[in-house]
Enzyme design. Structure first.
Site, PDB file in Angstrom:
ATOM      1  N   VAL A  11       0.774  -1.157   0.044  1.00  0.00           N
ATOM      2  CA  VAL A  11      -0.015  -0.013  -0.002  1.00  0.00           C
ATOM      3  C   VAL A  11       0.766   1.221   0.114  1.00  0.00           C
ATOM      4  O   VAL A  11       0.889   2.218  -0.871  1.00  0.00           O
ATOM      5  CB  VAL A  11      -1.151  -0.160   1.180  1.00  0.00           C
ATOM      6  CG1 VAL A  11      -1.709   1.356   1.414  1.00  0.00           C
ATOM      7  CG2 VAL A  11      -1.991  -1.141   1.107  1.00  0.00           C
ATOM      8  N   LYS A  35      14.703  -1.956   2.692  1.00  0.00           N
ATOM      9  CA  LYS A  35      13.688  -1.396   1.788  1.00  0.00           C
ATOM     10  C   LYS A  35      13.989   0.098   1.429  1.00  0.00           C
ATOM     11  O   LYS A  35      14.042   0.474   0.341  1.00  0.00           O
ATOM     12  CB  LYS A  35      12.122  -1.373   2.380  1.00  0.00           C
ATOM     13  CG  LYS A  35      11.454  -2.552   2.539  1.00  0.00           C
ATOM     14  CD  LYS A  35      10.179  -2.616   3.129  1.00  0.00           C
ATOM     15  CE  LYS A  35       9.527  -3.942   3.041  1.00  0.00           C
ATOM     16  NZ  LYS A  35       8.433  -4.110   4.146  1.00  0.00           N
ATOM     17  N   PHE A 146      -8.190   0.086  -1.362  1.00  0.00           N
ATOM     18  CA  PHE A 146      -8.781  -0.987  -1.685  1.00  0.00           C
ATOM     19  C   PHE A 146      -8.030  -1.874  -2.926  1.00  0.00           C
ATOM     20  O   PHE A 146      -8.522  -2.759  -3.434  1.00  0.00           O
ATOM     21  CB  PHE A 146     -10.213  -0.777  -2.445  1.00  0.00           C
ATOM     22  CG  PHE A 146     -11.185  -0.453  -1.129  1.00  0.00           C
ATOM     23  CD1 PHE A 146     -11.786  -1.007  -0.446  1.00  0.00           C
ATOM     24  CD2 PHE A 146     -11.231   1.092  -1.023  1.00  0.00           C
ATOM     25  CE1 PHE A 146     -12.629  -0.503   0.762  1.00  0.00           C
ATOM     26  CE2 PHE A 146     -11.948   1.630   0.233  1.00  0.00           C
ATOM     27  CZ  PHE A 146     -12.638   0.822   0.802  1.00  0.00           C
ATOM     28  N   CYS A 276      -4.417 -10.127   3.529  1.00  0.00           N
ATOM     29  CA  CYS A 276      -5.562  -9.452   3.820  1.00  0.00           C
ATOM     30  C   CYS A 276      -6.912 -10.134   4.257  1.00  0.00           C
ATOM     31  O   CYS A 276      -7.318 -10.088   5.582  1.00  0.00           O
ATOM     32  CB  CYS A 276      -5.861  -8.433   2.840  1.00  0.00           C
ATOM     33  SG  CYS A 276      -4.692  -7.543   1.884  1.00  0.00           S
TER      34      CYS A 276
HETATM   35  C1  UGA Z   1      -7.847  -7.863  -1.154  1.00  0.00           C
HETATM   36  C2  UGA Z   1      -8.844  -7.277  -1.914  1.00  0.00           C
HETATM   37  O1  UGA Z   1      -9.622  -7.691  -3.003  1.00  0.00           O
HETATM   38  C3  UGA Z   1      -8.565  -5.590  -2.088  1.00  0.00           C
HETATM   39  O2  UGA Z   1      -9.536  -4.819  -2.581  1.00  0.00           O
HETATM   40  C4  UGA Z   1      -8.112  -5.170  -0.831  1.00  0.00           C
HETATM   41  O3  UGA Z   1      -7.538  -3.603  -0.919  1.00  0.00           O
HETATM   42  C5  UGA Z   1      -6.860  -6.264  -0.202  1.00  0.00           C
HETATM   43  O4  UGA Z   1      -7.180  -7.226   0.059  1.00  0.00           O
HETATM   44  C6  UGA Z   1      -6.279  -5.397   1.139  1.00  0.00           C
HETATM   45  O5  UGA Z   1      -7.119  -5.475   2.011  1.00  0.00           O
HETATM   46  O6  UGA Z   1      -5.206  -4.852   1.114  1.00  0.00           O
HETATM   47  P1  UGA Z   1      -5.696  -9.192  -2.229  1.00  0.00           P
HETATM   48  O7  UGA Z   1      -5.557  -9.885  -1.160  1.00  0.00           O
HETATM   49  O8  UGA Z   1      -4.317  -8.571  -3.023  1.00  0.00           O
HETATM   50  O9  UGA Z   1      -6.803  -7.963  -2.159  1.00  0.00           O
HETATM   51  O10 UGA Z   1      -6.070 -10.319  -3.280  1.00  0.00           O
HETATM   52  P2  UGA Z   1      -7.620 -10.704  -4.056  1.00  0.00           P
HETATM   53  O11 UGA Z   1      -7.431 -10.498  -5.646  1.00  0.00           O
HETATM   54  O12 UGA Z   1      -8.726 -10.036  -3.332  1.00  0.00           O
HETATM   55  O13 UGA Z   1      -7.459 -12.034  -3.706  1.00  0.00           O
HETATM   56  C7  UGA Z   1      -7.670 -12.560  -2.254  1.00  0.00           C
HETATM   57  C8  UGA Z   1      -7.811 -14.235  -2.389  1.00  0.00           C
HETATM   58  O14 UGA Z   1      -8.981 -14.684  -2.820  1.00  0.00           O
HETATM   59  C9  UGA Z   1      -6.661 -14.902  -3.408  1.00  0.00           C
HETATM   60  O15 UGA Z   1      -5.993 -16.317  -2.759  1.00  0.00           O
HETATM   61  C10 UGA Z   1      -7.469 -15.370  -4.703  1.00  0.00           C
HETATM   62  O16 UGA Z   1      -6.668 -16.359  -5.300  1.00  0.00           O
HETATM   63  C11 UGA Z   1      -8.738 -15.685  -3.829  1.00  0.00           C
HETATM   64  N1  UGA Z   1      -9.831 -15.731  -4.742  1.00  0.00           N
HETATM   65  C12 UGA Z   1     -10.295 -14.493  -5.368  1.00  0.00           C
HETATM   66  C13 UGA Z   1     -10.882 -16.809  -4.818  1.00  0.00           C
HETATM   67  O17 UGA Z   1     -10.380 -17.917  -4.434  1.00  0.00           O
HETATM   68  N2  UGA Z   1     -11.784 -16.724  -5.715  1.00  0.00           N
HETATM   69  C14 UGA Z   1     -12.187 -15.794  -6.404  1.00  0.00           C
HETATM   70  O18 UGA Z   1     -13.322 -15.585  -7.237  1.00  0.00           O
HETATM   71  C15 UGA Z   1     -11.343 -14.287  -6.027  1.00  0.00           C
END
Ligand code: UGA
Length: 445
Positions: A11, A35, A146, A276
């Site tokens: 972030v 970093k 987000f 997250c």
């Molecule tokens: C998530 C949120 O999507 C962001 O909006 C938020 O800002 C972020 O957390 C945070 O709080 O910092 P992130 O953890 O980077 O983002 O990843 P995502 O793309 O949301 O995926 C999270 C997990 O869910 C992954 O392991 C992904 O493989 C899984 N996933 C996602 C599924 O198993 N099925 C889906 O349909 C979508």
């Protein structure tokens, strides 16, 4: 303006790099000397598309620098963003140690009238406690983030909403204006990074939401909890599909085409991981309990999620007559494609469980960082290439859906009949079977 961004994780680094493309002086402040020196050398401390290019540009222009020194950075700051981690404690609640430490460290040096913006994900009600540590003249704002890892820059430019909460209306407005300036700078940012935005990008509308402090904090946590809930819902239905012959992708395509529901985050598979969702769900359960509010719905979301790696392994184990002494390749170790992050990765859990079940496990991931090695069982071998990892494999688990894990690429190396376990339903089952492999998916035959 002189802006300090504290914390050089996903972030903070993305925010600092984006703001540095505007006409402001940005200082990235982090206690980690490694970093700091990586950023000052014009690179990103982790893999994220376009970020190194953006940092390099701003370092050369002189708009961005990194430091470990609170005194010099905070004394002259007009605006401060706090973007430090909020890991979970063993009981699932959020560890706010870094959040309070940052506020206390800033309080010593902060100028009158400075806006202090909290970007870190915190339980609702935290802002009041943090602002009590800062001078009365300081305006405390909650502005949750987000963006997703792997698409951090695109998400920042094409964001559905910018949420800004706080008591002082002018401070809220100033933070909203800063975000608007960044969005207006989209063309410059995409030119520097080479990132292609989707064709529909110019029609994209961002909703600017001004709220009170507590609402802003709760919007962030609730949004992540709801997305996690969608995933666990899809995974629960996938288990029923396995018993009945329904196909989870067809089911979720049909369910998700109702605009009130939406198709996103209904992809079944080995469950969610990362820095997250797991901690935000457990943090929501724990902080709700502190207010006397029970959240059984979120407890169920966690239970379903934790069941998925074992569920897939059992399903595959039944078809393969167990794993003892079988040569198994696990493709993908990160918690999702597009990142080097392996925190709470279900892919790592799958590899470790297979090893404990007696399989001889080889693993490959195009980006996983060194941390992956420490999290894996000692007898799992990480191979440097896809080809090397697939040599002699009898069973292949596609545990993270990296684009290079195609049936064509697998077929080039694996000539013998192997079983492909598609843990994220990323392959076309028909194409896999036509290529001569056995196929096992999640919620699909
Ligand atoms: C998530 C949120 O999507 C962001 O909006 C938020 O800002 C972020 O957390 C945070 O709080 O910092 P992130 O953890 O980077 O983002 O990843 P995502 O793309 O949301 O995926 C999270 C997990 O869910 C992954 O392991 C992904 O493989 C899984 N996933 C996602 C599924 O198993 N099925 C889906 O349909 C979508």
């Amino acid at each position: 303006m002189k802006i300090v961004v504290i914390g050089s994780g996903y972030v903070g680094t993305t925010l600092a790099a984006l703001l540095a493309t505007l006409d402001h002086q940005i200082i990235a402040l982090d206690t980690d000397s490694q970093k700091v020196s990586i950023i000052n050398s014009g690179k990103s401390p982790f893999y994220e598309e376009g970020l190194s290019e953006l940092i390099k540009h701003s370092i050369v222009q002189g708009n961005l620098s990194a430091t470990q020194d609170y005194g010099s950075a905070i004394t002259n700051a007009d605006l401060i963003f706090s973007c430090v981690g909020t890991p979970d404690k063993p009981d699932g609640s959020s560890d706010l140690g870094y959040i309070y430490e940052v506020a206390k460290s800033c309080a010593k040096y902060i100028k009158k009238g400075v806006i202090f913006v909290q970007k870190s994900t915190v339980p609702t009600g935290t802002g009041e406690k943090v602002s009590a540590l800062l001078p009365d003249t300081c305006h405390y704002i909650s502005n949750p983030e987000f963006l997703r890892e792997g698409t951090a820059i695109i998400d920042s430019l094409l964001t559905d909403r910018v949420v800004v909460g706080g008591k002082n209306k002018q401070a809220v407005q100033k933070v909203i204006e800063l975000h608007k300036q960044t969005l207006d700078n989209t063309e410059k940012i995409t030119t520097i990074t080479g990132i292609q935005l989707p064709d529909k990008a110019p029609e994209y509308k961002t909703n600017f939401v001004a709220t009170n402090l507590e609402s802003a904090e709760l919007i962030k946590v609730s949004a992540n909890a709801f997305l996690a809930l969608k995933i666990s819902f899809a995974n629960s239905i996938a288990k029923l599909c396995d018993e009945t012959g329904a196909n989870i992708t067809e089911v979720m395509d049909g369910v998700g085409s109702d605009h009130r529901i939406g198709r996103a985050f209904l992809n079944a598979g080995r469950g969610y991981g990362g820095g997250c969702f797991p901690k935000d769900v457990s943090g929501l359960i724990a902080s709700s309990l502190e207010y006397g509010v029970d959240m059984p719905i979120m407890t169920a979301v966690t239970e379903v999620n934790q069941s998925m790696p074992g569920y897939i392994i059992n399903k595959a184990g039944e078809c393969c007559s167990g794993f003892v002494d079988k040569k198994v390749t696990v493709l993908g170790l990160t918690f999702k494609a597009g990142t080097s992050d392996t925190r709470r990765s279900p892919a790592i859990e799958i590899a470790n469980r297979l090893s404990k079940l007696g399989a001889i496990v080889n693993a490959y991931d195009p980006e996983a960082d060194d941390e992956a090695k420490n999290e894996l069982e000692p007898n799992i071998t990480i191979r440097p290439t896809l080809q090397a990892s697939l040599k002699d494999a009898q069973i292949i688990f596609i545990a993270t859906n990296w684009p290079e894990f195609t049936i064509e690429n697998i077929q080039q190396v694996t000539k013998d009949k192997v079983v492909i376990v598609d843990c994220m339903n990323s392959l076309d089952s028909l194409a896999v079977r036509t290529a001569g492999f056995d196929y096992i998916g999640v919620g699909t035959k």
